[in-house]
Design an enzyme around this catalytic site. Structure first.
Site, PDB file in Angstrom:
ATOM      1  N   ARG A   1       0.917  -1.168   0.075  1.00  0.00           N
ATOM      2  CA  ARG A   1      -0.093  -0.079   0.021  1.00  0.00           C
ATOM      3  C   ARG A   1       1.043   1.161   0.004  1.00  0.00           C
ATOM      4  O   ARG A   1       1.633   1.373   0.826  1.00  0.00           O
ATOM      5  CB  ARG A   1      -0.704  -0.114   1.119  1.00  0.00           C
ATOM      6  CG  ARG A   1      -1.857   1.315   1.280  1.00  0.00           C
ATOM      7  CD  ARG A   1      -2.745   0.988   2.534  1.00  0.00           C
ATOM      8  NE  ARG A   1      -3.532   2.347   2.298  1.00  0.00           N
ATOM      9  CZ  ARG A   1      -3.371   3.252   3.433  1.00  0.00           C
ATOM     10  NH1 ARG A   1      -2.727   3.190   4.500  1.00  0.00           N
ATOM     11  NH2 ARG A   1      -3.942   4.394   3.420  1.00  0.00           N
TER      12      ARG A   1
ATOM     13  N   HIS B   1      -2.852  10.800   0.503  1.00  0.00           N
ATOM     14  CA  HIS B   1      -2.161  10.665   1.705  1.00  0.00           C
ATOM     15  C   HIS B   1      -1.617  12.003   2.372  1.00  0.00           C
ATOM     16  O   HIS B   1      -0.369  11.872   2.384  1.00  0.00           O
ATOM     17  CB  HIS B   1      -1.139   9.518   1.941  1.00  0.00           C
ATOM     18  CG  HIS B   1      -0.939   8.743   3.409  1.00  0.00           C
ATOM     19  ND1 HIS B   1      -0.951   7.370   3.463  1.00  0.00           N
ATOM     20  CD2 HIS B   1      -0.671   9.442   4.559  1.00  0.00           C
ATOM     21  CE1 HIS B   1      -0.838   7.344   4.664  1.00  0.00           C
ATOM     22  NE2 HIS B   1      -0.631   8.444   5.426  1.00  0.00           N
TER      23      HIS B   1
ATOM     24  N   GLU C   1      -6.986   8.316   6.313  1.00  0.00           N
ATOM     25  CA  GLU C   1      -7.107   9.079   7.583  1.00  0.00           C
ATOM     26  C   GLU C   1      -7.690  10.263   7.535  1.00  0.00           C
ATOM     27  O   GLU C   1      -7.392  11.565   7.771  1.00  0.00           O
ATOM     28  CB  GLU C   1      -6.174   8.931   8.529  1.00  0.00           C
ATOM     29  CG  GLU C   1      -5.510   7.586   8.868  1.00  0.00           C
ATOM     30  CD  GLU C   1      -4.753   7.482   9.835  1.00  0.00           C
ATOM     31  OE1 GLU C   1      -4.282   8.466  10.249  1.00  0.00           O
ATOM     32  OE2 GLU C   1      -4.431   6.420  10.236  1.00  0.00           O
TER      33      GLU C   1
ATOM     34  N   ASN D   1      -7.388   1.813   9.738  1.00  0.00           N
ATOM     35  CA  ASN D   1      -6.024   2.065  10.258  1.00  0.00           C
ATOM     36  C   ASN D   1      -6.355   1.899  11.704  1.00  0.00           C
ATOM     37  O   ASN D   1      -7.092   2.731  12.043  1.00  0.00           O
ATOM     38  CB  ASN D   1      -5.433   3.336   9.839  1.00  0.00           C
ATOM     39  CG  ASN D   1      -5.232   3.257   8.465  1.00  0.00           C
ATOM     40  OD1 ASN D   1      -5.260   2.670   7.613  1.00  0.00           O
ATOM     41  ND2 ASN D   1      -4.487   4.486   7.980  1.00  0.00           N
TER      42      ASN D   1
ATOM     43  N   TYR E   1      -4.389   1.871  15.556  1.00  0.00           N
ATOM     44  CA  TYR E   1      -3.167   1.541  16.461  1.00  0.00           C
ATOM     45  C   TYR E   1      -3.259   1.242  17.967  1.00  0.00           C
ATOM     46  O   TYR E   1      -2.576   0.716  18.608  1.00  0.00           O
ATOM     47  CB  TYR E   1      -2.229   2.949  16.274  1.00  0.00           C
ATOM     48  CG  TYR E   1      -1.743   2.931  14.828  1.00  0.00           C
ATOM     49  CD1 TYR E   1      -0.560   2.597  14.693  1.00  0.00           C
ATOM     50  CD2 TYR E   1      -2.535   3.594  13.909  1.00  0.00           C
ATOM     51  CE1 TYR E   1       0.199   2.508  13.154  1.00  0.00           C
ATOM     52  CE2 TYR E   1      -1.714   3.779  12.393  1.00  0.00           C
ATOM     53  CZ  TYR E   1      -0.522   3.243  12.469  1.00  0.00           C
ATOM     54  OH  TYR E   1      -0.222   3.280  11.089  1.00  0.00           O
TER      55      TYR E   1
ATOM     56  N   GLU F   1      -3.570  -0.085   7.871  1.00  0.00           N
ATOM     57  CA  GLU F   1      -2.223   0.226   8.771  1.00  0.00           C
ATOM     58  C   GLU F   1      -2.338  -0.430   9.997  1.00  0.00           C
ATOM     59  O   GLU F   1      -3.591  -0.228  10.736  1.00  0.00           O
ATOM     60  CB  GLU F   1      -2.233   1.556   8.808  1.00  0.00           C
ATOM     61  CG  GLU F   1      -1.471   2.551   7.626  1.00  0.00           C
ATOM     62  CD  GLU F   1      -1.340   3.929   7.878  1.00  0.00           C
ATOM     63  OE1 GLU F   1      -1.260   4.226   8.847  1.00  0.00           O
ATOM     64  OE2 GLU F   1      -1.597   4.840   6.808  1.00  0.00           O
TER      65      GLU F   1
HETATM   66  C1  FCB Z   1      -1.000   7.155  10.603  1.00  0.00           C
HETATM   67  C2  FCB Z   1      -0.686   7.847   9.291  1.00  0.00           C
HETATM   68  C3  FCB Z   1       0.610   7.402   8.748  1.00  0.00           C
HETATM   69  C4  FCB Z   1       1.763   6.988   9.881  1.00  0.00           C
HETATM   70  C5  FCB Z   1       1.148   6.337  11.060  1.00  0.00           C
HETATM   71  C6  FCB Z   1       2.151   6.153  12.335  1.00  0.00           C
HETATM   72  O1  FCB Z   1      -1.947   7.750  11.427  1.00  0.00           O
HETATM   73  O2  FCB Z   1      -1.640   7.217   8.446  1.00  0.00           O
HETATM   74  O3  FCB Z   1       0.784   7.946   7.548  1.00  0.00           O
HETATM   75  O4  FCB Z   1       2.374   8.300  10.035  1.00  0.00           O
HETATM   76  O5  FCB Z   1       0.153   7.045  11.584  1.00  0.00           O
END
Ligand code: FCB
Length: 511
Positions: free
Chosen positions: A131, A175, A220, A345, A347, A413
């Protein structure tokens, strides 16, 4: 019921996955579970109270996409080469005080020239999906008008080489690097940006659509509108709530227009968007905090999804700021984008609580959006300060699966920043990163077993790169980059990932 972190970390998930996959794929793992066999009858459980044998390996569905992700500004460098126009990130990073240590993406990982090396890394790590994003100002230097042939050549070569390496080119159209000329004309708060975006999408679809079939329109949108137009910590660095609200509406219009442009040019294209999601949990089970968590979910996870799929905005605010957002009649229909897949995405999780009455009265913004959002504190933290909480991925995938009628999902992500460097022998022993991806992949397997249709996982990132306002201070890569020499070294996590991909399964956990 939620699994505690410990229970979740111990889980091997074998039974659940077994229930979702053809029999015969499984080794004879012993699993102690109170839900064995229940996966088919209760496919969309929010969570399961299950204990797994962590010695079990976990197979993934056939044809699963194992990928890694990057973004143009974060890796390409060559910011004004071959006719590329200036982007808002070039301007922002060149403004004193905006980026840690004065770093910029002028050179980054030099991928504009080293893309062949990058593809070699992907091959070594056995990836079948990559990607990456296209820099709009490389294609249209001022955001509209004719294409820059050299920019087109770059992406065309990249796509051809990926296909030759049997790696799916998975293209992100935006992006975060808006052409600066469009920002000067009003940026995302200006409605015209939506039609410029659709024109750009049509151009790219015409050029690459014969070879690229999988696309994400935006990366995002919640993050780049909120942090770029309200908080000011990302480009273009504005801090204005009206700009933010308008930007979100333009992006929703652009998502609809971009979707139609792509499908009109390439009807068989698979088109999605990559949303920054988070499991939004109430700080306590009080009614106010529960409501705050739902509002947090609406703004974080649904603000660009409900418009696309259901032509409406979710209930995030105390009143709907329609006038401030300049919503015109007919706009809601124009936002429609029946996405072929939802990119997630994710985290970390978000803990939401309601502000006190005094807080609400003292900040206009909290009156409109009475929610305080912070990260969780129970799990270990990455060097970025983000809590490692794999359950958040499971919970979010399951909620989206349930609330949007079982959509196709791609994990576009997930990843962690740990700044481990080479040891005396030149090895980068980033065991915490292996643990992170193991646990988040377990969460994915768990969700698949419980009925979610997840087709791929993209680790952020292929290599260490320019981490926006943090510059080069945060390393997310599964490949180490020496930014002085541009030498790339696959980390232990990258070698581990290569094995996972080769076997199409998570190996049994050691220890
Ligand atoms: C996300 C972004 C990516 C990267 C990661 C750590 O929010 O999409 O570009 O910076 O965080």
């Amino acid at each position: 019921m939620r699994l505690t972190r410990r229970e979740f970390a111990q889980s091997g998930l074998a039974t659940g996955v077994a229930a979702a996959l053809p029999t015969g794929l499984f080794s004879a793992c012993s699993v102690s579970s109170n839900a064995a066999g229940a996966a088919n009858s209760a496919p969309l459980a929010t969570s399961r109270n299950m204990r797994f044998d962590s010695a079990c390996e976990i197979p993934f569905p056939k044809n699963f996409f194992w990928g890694m992700a990057t973004a143009a500004y974060q890796i390409e460098g060559s910011w004004k080469e071959d006719g590329k126009g200036e982007s808002i990130w070039d301007r922002f990073a060149h403004t004193l005080g905006k980026i840690k240590n004065g770093d910029t993406g002028d050179v980054a990982c030099h991928s504009y020239h080293r893309w062949q090396e990058d593809i070699a890394l992907m091959r070594t790590m056995n990836l079948n999906s990559y990607r990456f994003s296209i820099s709009w100002p490389r294609i249209q230097p001022s955001g509209s008008g004719p294409v820059n042939p050299k920019g087109v050549d770059y992406y065309s070569r990249l796509v051809d080489a990926l296909l030759e390496a049997r790696i799916r080119p998975f293209v992100t159209l935006y992006h975060w690097d808006l052409p600066q000329a469009l920002e000067d004309a009003g940026g995302w708060p200006d409605r015209d940006t939506a039609s410029h975006f659709a024109d750009y999408v049509e151009l790219i679809a015409g050029i690459l659509g014969d070879r690229v079939s999988d696309w994400t329109l935006f990366n995002e949108p919640a993050a780049f509108t909120y942090r770029g137009y309200l908080q000011g910590e990302l480009a273009p660095g504005r801090e204005n709530i009206v700009d933010f609200l308008r930007a979100t509406h333009t992006v929703n219009l652009a998502q609809g227009a971009g979707f139609r442009a792509l499908k009109a040019t390439r009807p068989s294209a698979r088109v999605g968007t990559a949303l920054s999601m988070s499991a939004c949990e109430p700080a306590t089970d009080s009614e106010e905090n529960e409501l705050a968590a739902e509002r947090a979910h609406a703004i974080t996870n649904l603000w660009f999804l409900e418009p696309a799929l259901n032509c409406r905005y979710p209930e995030a605010f105390t009143f709907f700021p329609e006038t401030a957002m300049r919503i015109k009649s007919g706009d809601l229909d124009k936002m429609k984008a029946p996405l072929d897949f939802i990119g997630i995405n994710l985290y970390y999780r978000t803990i939401a609580s309601a502000p006190t009455a005094i807080e609400r009265f003292s900040h206009a913004q909290q009156w409109l959006f009475p929610v305080k959002m912070v990260g969780g504190e129970q799990g270990p933290k990455t060097d970025m300060g983000w809590e490692v909480w794999p359950q958040a991925l499971y919970d979010t995938v399951m909620r989206i699966t349930r609330d949007f009628n079982h959509p196709v999902i791609e994990i576009t992500e997930s990843g962690c920043s740990y700044n481990d460097g080479p040891d005396a022998g030149g090895m980068i022993r980033d065991t915490r990163r292996i643990e992170y991806h193991r646990q988040y992949l377990q969460a994915v397997a768990h969700a698949i077993a419980d009925g979610a249709d997840v087709r791929g996982y993209h680790a952020w990132s292929l290599m260490d790169n320019f981490e926006w306002a943090e510059g080069f201070s945060q390393r997310f890569g599964l490949t180490y980059v020496d930014f002085k020499t541009q030498q790339r070294t696959i980390k232990e996590s990258g070698r581990w990932y290569a094995k996972v991909v080769a076997g199409n399964k998570l190996p049994a956990s050691v220890g």
